[in-house]
Design an enzyme around this catalytic site. Sequence first.
Site, PDB file in Angstrom:
ATOM      1  N   TYR A 125      17.102 -15.488   4.795  1.00 43.66           N
ATOM      2  CA  TYR A 125      16.048 -14.498   4.518  1.00 43.66           C
ATOM      3  C   TYR A 125      16.526 -13.063   4.683  1.00 43.66           C
ATOM      4  O   TYR A 125      16.041 -12.153   4.008  1.00 43.66           O
ATOM      5  CB  TYR A 125      14.851 -14.752   5.449  1.00 43.66           C
ATOM      6  CG  TYR A 125      13.666 -13.875   5.158  1.00 43.66           C
ATOM      7  CD1 TYR A 125      12.682 -14.281   4.262  1.00 43.66           C
ATOM      8  CD2 TYR A 125      13.519 -12.632   5.767  1.00 43.66           C
ATOM      9  CE1 TYR A 125      11.590 -13.483   3.983  1.00 43.66           C
ATOM     10  CE2 TYR A 125      12.436 -11.817   5.490  1.00 43.66           C
ATOM     11  CZ  TYR A 125      11.471 -12.252   4.603  1.00 43.66           C
ATOM     12  OH  TYR A 125      10.401 -11.445   4.332  1.00 43.66           O
ATOM     13  N   LYS A 174      16.247 -28.582   7.381  1.00 47.51           N
ATOM     14  CA  LYS A 174      16.746 -29.231   6.154  1.00 47.51           C
ATOM     15  C   LYS A 174      18.179 -29.710   6.452  1.00 47.51           C
ATOM     16  O   LYS A 174      19.111 -29.490   5.662  1.00 47.51           O
ATOM     17  CB  LYS A 174      16.712 -28.220   4.990  1.00 47.51           C
ATOM     18  CG  LYS A 174      17.025 -28.797   3.626  1.00 47.51           C
ATOM     19  CD  LYS A 174      15.908 -29.643   3.046  1.00 47.51           C
ATOM     20  CE  LYS A 174      16.329 -30.290   1.743  1.00 47.51           C
ATOM     21  NZ  LYS A 174      15.324 -31.205   1.197  1.00 47.51           N
ATOM     22  N   ASP A 207      10.682 -29.990   3.113  1.00 48.44           N
ATOM     23  CA  ASP A 207       9.909 -30.347   1.908  1.00 48.44           C
ATOM     24  C   ASP A 207       8.781 -31.312   2.250  1.00 48.44           C
ATOM     25  O   ASP A 207       7.642 -31.157   1.793  1.00 48.44           O
ATOM     26  CB  ASP A 207      10.810 -30.888   0.785  1.00 48.44           C
ATOM     27  CG  ASP A 207      11.975 -31.712   1.286  1.00 48.44           C
ATOM     28  OD1 ASP A 207      12.206 -31.771   2.500  1.00 48.44           O
ATOM     29  OD2 ASP A 207      12.674 -32.328   0.447  1.00 48.44           O
ATOM     30  N   ASP A 231       8.892 -18.273   6.610  1.00 48.80           N
ATOM     31  CA  ASP A 231       8.234 -17.324   5.713  1.00 48.80           C
ATOM     32  C   ASP A 231       7.339 -18.075   4.732  1.00 48.80           C
ATOM     33  O   ASP A 231       6.170 -17.743   4.533  1.00 48.80           O
ATOM     34  CB  ASP A 231       9.319 -16.537   4.964  1.00 48.80           C
ATOM     35  CG  ASP A 231       8.753 -15.539   3.987  1.00 48.80           C
ATOM     36  OD1 ASP A 231       7.897 -14.740   4.400  1.00 48.80           O
ATOM     37  OD2 ASP A 231       9.165 -15.552   2.806  1.00 48.80           O
TER      38      ASP A 231
END
Length: 335
Positions: A125, A174, A207, A231
């Site tokens: 980010y 992840k 996910d 975010d």
Amino acid sequence: MTQTITVIRGDGIGPEIMDATLHVLDSMQLGLRYEDADAGLMALEKHGELLPAATLESIRRNGIALKSPLTTPVGEGFSSINVALRRHFDLYANVRPAKSFPNTKSRFPDGIDLITVRENTEGAYIGEGQSITEDGETATLMQKVTRKGSERIVRYAFDLARRVGRKKITVVHKANILKTTSGLFLKVAREVAAQYPEIECNEMIVDNTCMQLVMRPEQFDVIVTTNLFGDIISDLCAGLVGGLGLAPGANIGVDAAIFEAVHGTAPDIAGQGLANPCALILGAGQMLDHLGRPDEATRLRKAVVATLEAKDALTPDLGGSGNTMSFAKAIAGRL
Ligand code: NAI
């Protein structure tokens, strides 16, 4: 004791929601003093720079800022002032509560009461090492995750859970694909979790987390995750409870803290008095908690809920025909 707060009015709807929020705070007679400081496009116009040294000095001196959103151009132009502020003051913990509110256009009018704790200083980010080849065909970005950064954010989440009586932490990652960066975050999270045996800890791939949040959000209590995932997930959570107009966020470091709304400058409705001020008002509530005034914070949140319950002067995003200041006045009237 008088507490001085740095106030950044920001861009787009920023000045409108700040006026509304300060009206509510003033009506609580908390003995707060405000010190205006500029950042963003307004600072560029007035001082020729996006983040003047005087603004940094004001935040450093006061240790607390209430900030409206700031513009960041998409795809080109200057880098995010928000990211610069978070990095300058090492505001490593981004704390974003999402709670069901009455009379909101939400799929879940009750049952959601979760907090996203997002790492705020590392990862993809922050846009470190961004480059693009001269032919414009290949773009790269560096993603750095550290043990120190991971440990302090996970510890922050567990300490927060302990302090406010939360029972369960979900570590979102992840690590199946991003084996080094997300892998390190997960490894450190497991080590920290072992030191808090009274708090349940589970792990979820990002996910699947998105799907679970949409289908069964009530299973979440505290989520801790890296910067970019946090975010995205926190906006998703804002959508679950009635939209960005109700989602506050705190950026917390050791020496300074900045309180804000999760949403941006909303250029599509700026200057029309249509913006919902609740997100920044609830951000001011987080600020009161941080200042060790939890009773005042609770008083403020109860006035917001009572105003939503009464459907009094709600802004158009909540289906009402009120405006930014009439909504704030309705909240102030219930304090
Ligand atoms: P946005 O959050 O400004 O707007 C998204 C949608 O939500 C728009 O339809 C807007 O009208 C609506 N919305 C947002 N806040 C609202 C409120 N208080 N009341 C009613 N409706 C509201 O996101 P967008 O359009 O992606 O970004 C606009 C600018 O804001 C960009 O320059 C972006 O970089 C910046 N931004 C700044 C943030 C900050 O300073 N913390 C956070 C997010 C975006």
